[in-house]
Write an enzyme that holds these catalytic residues in place. Sequence first.
Site, PDB file in Angstrom:
ATOM      1  N   ARG A 240      13.009  19.679 -31.352  1.00  0.00           N
ATOM      2  CA  ARG A 240      12.572  19.489 -32.737  1.00  0.00           C
ATOM      3  C   ARG A 240      11.512  20.537 -33.023  1.00  0.00           C
ATOM      4  O   ARG A 240      10.716  20.893 -32.141  1.00  0.00           O
ATOM      5  CB  ARG A 240      11.994  18.082 -32.949  1.00  0.00           C
ATOM      6  CG  ARG A 240      13.038  16.989 -33.127  1.00  0.00           C
ATOM      7  CD  ARG A 240      13.833  17.118 -34.427  1.00  0.00           C
ATOM      8  NE  ARG A 240      14.819  16.075 -34.617  1.00  0.00           N
ATOM      9  CZ  ARG A 240      16.103  16.125 -34.233  1.00  0.00           C
ATOM     10  NH1 ARG A 240      16.570  17.192 -33.621  1.00  0.00           N
ATOM     11  NH2 ARG A 240      16.916  15.116 -34.478  1.00  0.00           N
ATOM     12  N   GLU A 269      11.577  22.910 -41.350  1.00  0.00           N
ATOM     13  CA  GLU A 269      12.968  23.284 -41.656  1.00  0.00           C
ATOM     14  C   GLU A 269      13.589  22.477 -42.801  1.00  0.00           C
ATOM     15  O   GLU A 269      14.565  22.903 -43.418  1.00  0.00           O
ATOM     16  CB  GLU A 269      13.854  23.143 -40.409  1.00  0.00           C
ATOM     17  CG  GLU A 269      14.084  21.718 -39.961  1.00  0.00           C
ATOM     18  CD  GLU A 269      14.942  21.630 -38.688  1.00  0.00           C
ATOM     19  OE1 GLU A 269      14.618  22.312 -37.710  1.00  0.00           O
ATOM     20  OE2 GLU A 269      15.934  20.866 -38.711  1.00  0.00           O
ATOM     21  N   HIS A 301      19.526  24.830 -37.001  1.00  0.00           N
ATOM     22  CA  HIS A 301      19.773  23.477 -36.466  1.00  0.00           C
ATOM     23  C   HIS A 301      21.271  23.241 -36.272  1.00  0.00           C
ATOM     24  O   HIS A 301      21.836  22.262 -36.756  1.00  0.00           O
ATOM     25  CB  HIS A 301      19.170  22.420 -37.399  1.00  0.00           C
ATOM     26  CG  HIS A 301      18.849  21.124 -36.702  1.00  0.00           C
ATOM     27  ND1 HIS A 301      17.711  20.408 -36.928  1.00  0.00           N
ATOM     28  CD2 HIS A 301      19.532  20.425 -35.762  1.00  0.00           C
ATOM     29  CE1 HIS A 301      17.702  19.309 -36.181  1.00  0.00           C
ATOM     30  NE2 HIS A 301      18.807  19.303 -35.459  1.00  0.00           N
TER      31      HIS A 301
END
Length: 342
Positions: A240, A269, A301
Amino acid sequence: MTAAESVRIAMFSTKSYEKPRFAALVPDNMSVTYQEARLTTKTTSLAVGHDVVCCFTHDQVDAQAIASLADAGIRLIALRSAGFNNVDLRAAENHGIPVVRVPAYSPFAVAEHAMALVLCLNRKIHKAHNRVRELNFSLEGLEGFDLHGKTFGIVGTGEIGEKMARIAHGFGCRVIAYSKEKSQELMKEGWVEYVDFDRVLRESDVLSLHVPLTPETDHLLDAQAFERIKPGAMLINTGRGALIDASALVTALKKGQIGSAGLDVYEEEEGVFFEDLSDKVLQDDVLARLLTFNNVLITSHQAFLTREALDNIASTTVDNIRAFFESGETRNAVTSDANMKQ
Ligand code: NAI
């Protein structure tokens, strides 16, 4: 759930690659409204008339949104992700709305993507690809290093970190790891050395992060950690974003403390990754700076994005929803006492 009853699902943040998978799996007594919109306090009205909201990592399932969902009669929050740091679990509990998730859809997908970042960065494939397309066949500046014999450090040897360890071992690396819980299997096999956090920082040529985001791991890699890291190390983050203090990373890259970085996640993000912003002005100056380094490789991601993972996400989500409405079972539930922010 009887044959006569139907379950109405509002799916937020739906992508083109998800719709056909869900469409093929939902039984006749379930209907899905596919929304491209993210769930935020401004879009909760799209859930009205549904029983379930089905969310992904960037949906903001905060206390305010949950209050509106409760008013709209939502009975279940079904996450299509493993992580749940975007959900206020306590608020969901206060409103009596269970939260279920997909705990592991493909650890291989994420670990393989992490290795793809390592290989691409090390052998400068991204640069070489651009070069040859412009008929520049020079090798200047493309030197990498043999992974064989290097020390590969892993932070967190759960589902994904354990696969990462096996991949690194397959490349002939010396594998060291720092993890709260140790993998019994890896311990038995004996080729991973468990070390403390300081040693994993100081000894790793490549350092790959696979811990969840918790209050404890928030900015695990901050300016102080970058001072301790082996000079010139490669840093990979598919965990993360907030595991790394991105501003401190920029400083560490400028000083050369970090040799290169492969990032699939970024702490700010949300609202950027997964979106096509090609006709917009990027507002995030730290991300903009990171994008200027030629030794930084950023993906949006996408580590989870394999056929197998998407199939597992769809089938587990449908099973979770079916179990709840058929028997009241909260399969793969997450609760606030998990004390985790993944
Ligand atoms: P897991 O729960 O199986 O493993 C996590 C490991 O981290 C465990 O071994 C645990 O002991 C360790 N850990 C937890 N807190 C720690 C601490 N403070 N210090 C040291 N070790 C600690 O989780 P899994 O499935 O391996 O996933 C890891 C993370 O990867 C997820 O939490 C998620 O944030 C991220 N992820 C990223 C994806 C992507 O597409 N980029 C997709 C799926 C997961």
